[in-house]
Each structure stands twice: as C-alpha cells, then as structure tokens.
Design an enzyme around this catalytic site. Structure first.
Site, mmCIF file in Angstrom:
data_model
loop_
_atom_site.group_PDB
_atom_site.id
_atom_site.type_symbol
_atom_site.label_atom_id
_atom_site.label_comp_id
_atom_site.label_asym_id
_atom_site.label_seq_id
_atom_site.Cartn_x
_atom_site.Cartn_y
_atom_site.Cartn_z
ATOM 1 N N ASN A 114 -10.124 0.400 0.561
ATOM 2 C CA ASN A 114 -9.074 0.317 1.579
ATOM 3 C C ASN A 114 -9.629 0.697 2.951
ATOM 4 O OD1 ASN A 114 -7.457 -0.118 -0.611
ATOM 5 N ND2 ASN A 114 -6.024 1.536 -0.184
ATOM 6 N N HIS B 146 -9.558 4.660 -1.760
ATOM 7 C CA HIS B 146 -8.808 4.794 -0.503
ATOM 8 C C HIS B 146 -9.677 5.552 0.492
ATOM 9 C CE1 HIS B 146 -4.516 3.715 -1.633
ATOM 10 N NE2 HIS B 146 -5.206 3.497 -2.740
ATOM 11 N N ASP C 34 0.852 -1.192 0.000
ATOM 12 C CA ASP C 34 0.000 0.000 0.000
ATOM 13 C C ASP C 34 0.891 1.247 0.000
ATOM 14 O OD1 ASP C 34 -2.392 1.433 0.127
ATOM 15 O OD2 ASP C 34 -2.460 1.390 2.326
ATOM 16 N N HIS C 35 0.578 2.191 -0.857
ATOM 17 C CA HIS C 35 1.306 3.473 -0.918
ATOM 18 C C HIS C 35 2.815 3.317 -1.066
ATOM 19 C CE1 HIS C 35 -2.219 5.927 -0.307
ATOM 20 N NE2 HIS C 35 -2.574 5.150 0.685
ATOM 21 N N HIS D 112 -8.047 9.685 4.066
ATOM 22 C CA HIS D 112 -7.428 8.682 4.951
ATOM 23 C C HIS D 112 -7.665 9.141 6.388
ATOM 24 C CE1 HIS D 112 -4.765 8.003 1.313
ATOM 25 N NE2 HIS D 112 -5.162 6.784 1.599
ATOM 26 N N GLY D 113 -8.221 8.272 7.200
ATOM 27 C CA GLY D 113 -8.484 8.655 8.590
ATOM 28 C C GLY D 113 -9.905 9.143 8.756
ATOM 29 N N THR E 186 -8.436 2.759 9.406
ATOM 30 C CA THR E 186 -8.882 3.391 10.657
ATOM 31 C C THR E 186 -9.956 2.573 11.388
ATOM 32 O OG1 THR E 186 -8.386 5.533 9.676
ATOM 33 C CG2 THR E 186 -9.810 5.553 11.614
ATOM 34 N N SER F 113 -12.795 4.065 5.600
ATOM 35 C CA SER F 113 -13.352 4.168 6.964
ATOM 36 C C SER F 113 -14.206 5.420 7.124
ATOM 37 C CB SER F 113 -12.219 4.233 8.001
ATOM 38 O OG SER F 113 -11.468 3.054 7.964
HETATM 39 P P1 13P Z 1 -8.836 4.677 6.190
HETATM 40 O O1 13P Z 1 -7.861 4.702 7.325
HETATM 41 O O2 13P Z 1 -9.619 5.939 6.076
HETATM 42 O O3 13P Z 1 -9.679 3.461 6.191
HETATM 43 O O4 13P Z 1 -7.960 4.626 4.831
HETATM 44 C C1 13P Z 1 -7.125 3.518 4.596
HETATM 45 C C2 13P Z 1 -6.437 3.613 3.297
HETATM 46 O O5 13P Z 1 -6.924 4.183 2.338
HETATM 47 C C3 13P Z 1 -5.114 2.958 3.191
HETATM 48 O O6 13P Z 1 -4.528 3.147 1.951
#
Ligand code: 13P
Length: 281
Positions: free
Chosen positions: A231, A209, A83-84, A181-182, A234, A212
């Site tokens: 993805n 992505h 990932d990333h 993300h987060g 969180t 969450s």
């Molecule tokens: P979240 O933490 O918002 O679920 O995002 C995870 C993510 O996109 C990891 O690449």
C-alpha cells in the site's frame, strides 16, 4: 478491460515473486495519473480508497465509475479496493457500488473479535464474488506515535496467523512487521524474520501497509518472502503536493488547467518508479 478481483492479481504476484502497488485515490486527476503511468509500464495496479476518500469523490459508485472509465480508456488490468473498511456497512456499500475487493479492518480489536468481524465480512464479500483482505496485528500511523514507540501498534503473531486465516476465510492477510502509515520517525525497524515465519505458514498473498519510506532493499526482500501487495499513499501524495507547490509559486492562479499539470506529472513519475521497483522491471 473491466475491473478484476484483487486476489486474482495477488495470487499470481505471490507465486511469481513480485508485488502489485495499491495506490490511494482521492480525485479524478490522481486516478488518471496512476492509470496513465500503469499503462506506460504495461503493469497491473490496484486503486484503493478509504471512506473519507470515496466520500470526497461523491460516494463509492461515482468513484467506481471514474476508475472504470480510466481503466477502459487505458486498457490496464486493475482492481478497485476498499482500504481500511471500518464497518460491515462500508463493506456492503462498496460491494453494491461495484468495488472488486474490500478490506475490513478490525485489527485494533481483540483477536476473537477481529476473527468474528473479518469472517462476517468474508462471507458477505464471497457471496458477491468480491475478494477480502483483513489485518492481524496492527499497523499504526505516525499520528499514533510510530511503531517503534507506541503501545497501540502490535506486530502479527505468526502462531495466530494460521488460525486467523482458517477461521475467517479471507483471501489476503495484511501483516504488521514494523511498517507505519505515513513517514517514519527515525530508522524503520522491519521484522523480516517474523514475515518469513508467517509466509512459511500462510499460502494466501500477504499485504504490507505503510509502504512509503520503507527502504528499497527491505521491500525487495519482503516481496521475495511473500508480500504481494504494498500500500502506498504518502509517497504519491507528496509527489502530487510538490507539483502543486511548484505551480503555486510559478503560475498565475487563473490557469487552472495548467496549474494541476506539474502535480500530475510528478505523480506519474513516482507511480512509475514504484511499479518498476515492485515488479523488478
Ligand atoms: P503510506 O502512507 O505509508 O504509504 O501507507 C499507506 C497505506 O498503508 C494505506 O493503507
């Protein structure tokens, strides 16, 4: 069952209009918990790790061994994904270690540079029969201020998406449509119309992505439009930490074996909920 290429799972998912969750991994209990929940649901799953996560587990090869053992033990169908990935070196080290998919994330670079690096990563991946994901537009994090109020985030331009996929040769495209993300700061504004435009142009599976906290009905509409991988970090991390907090407040610290059980149970419950939501079981 050995690990499979991620794009094999995603092509089927896009075609049949469900999504495969890609769960972040950080230690063997979390991998065990995800594999156990996936086996109970009889569902395929993606394990994914960033460089920080696989380094903490002893490197990409140890990570691949642990994942592979649980996949064999539970009999699930699964892929292991970087990932990333931030450099071609990370892409190469994960491929050498046996990951079945990689992401090269050059999404914060200008368009032409993103194309150039993603195309180089795609060539490396395909030479080793590994699938490749890249991102166009940029999904930021709430540490970057959130998508709604941050100049660093930018949404995917549907007009550029076709050129990007053709010139890079990638297998899966991560799109920026307003997720973060987060945790979200305030109400999420997810641009489903933009997703629909991209999905009408791009046949490859699309990746979201920042799954969450994204409203359930939005995710279900996104899946119907072509999102095949979502993805999640969180939400499962919070479930794990809630379990640990519960143990911390109620158990003596000498009971290490029992101490981590509530974390594993809460993680399994969250993974099960997410799998069912994405597969519309
Ligand atoms: P979240 O933490 O918002 O679920 O995002 C995870 C993510 O996109 C990891 O690449």
């Amino acid at each position: 069952m050995s690990l499979v290429r991620m794009d094999e799972l995603l092509v089927a998912a896009r075609y049949k209009k469900y999504a495969i969750p890609a769960f972040e991994i950080w230690d063997s209990t979390n991998i065990y918990s995800i594999a156990t929940a996936a086996a109970k649901c009889n569902a395929p799953v993606i394990f994914q790790a960033t460089v920080d996560e696989y380094t903490l587990m002893g490197g990409p090869e140890v990570t691949r061994h642990i994942v592979e053992k649980y996949v064999e033990k539970t009999g699930i169908t699964a892929a292991l994904h970087l990932d990333h990935g931030a450099s071609l070196e990370q892409v190469e080290e994960c491929i050498a270690a046996g990951f079945t998919s990689v992401m090269l994330d050059a999404s914060s670079l200008p368009f032409e540079e993103n194309i150039k690096l993603s195309a180089m990563a795609a060539q490396i991946a395909h030479r080793h029969n590994v699938s490749i994901e890249a991102e166009l537009g940029h999904v930021g994090g709430n540490d970057e201020g959130g998508i709604q109020d941050n100049g660093k985030n930018h949404l995917t331009n549907p007009g550029e998406a076709c050129t990007f996929v053709e010139e890079t040769g990638i297998d899966c495209l991560a799109v920026a449509i307003g997720t973060v993300h987060g945790e979200y700061k305030g109400e999420p504004h997810i641009d489903l119309e933009r997703l629909n435009q991209i999905a009408n142009i791009i046949d490859q599976p699309l990746v979201l992505h920042g799954g969450s906290g994204t409203p359930r009905d939005v995710l279900q509409q996104a899946i119907q439009m072509g999102i095949a991988k979502i993805n999640i970090c969180t939400d499962i991390h919070k479930a794990w930490l809630n379990g640990l907090k519960q143990a911390y407040e109620s158990l003596t610290h000498s009971l290490a074996g029992r101490f981590y059980r509530p974390g594993s149970e809460q993680l399994q419950a969250k993974v099960t909920e997410i799998i069912k939501q994405f597969q519309l079981i």
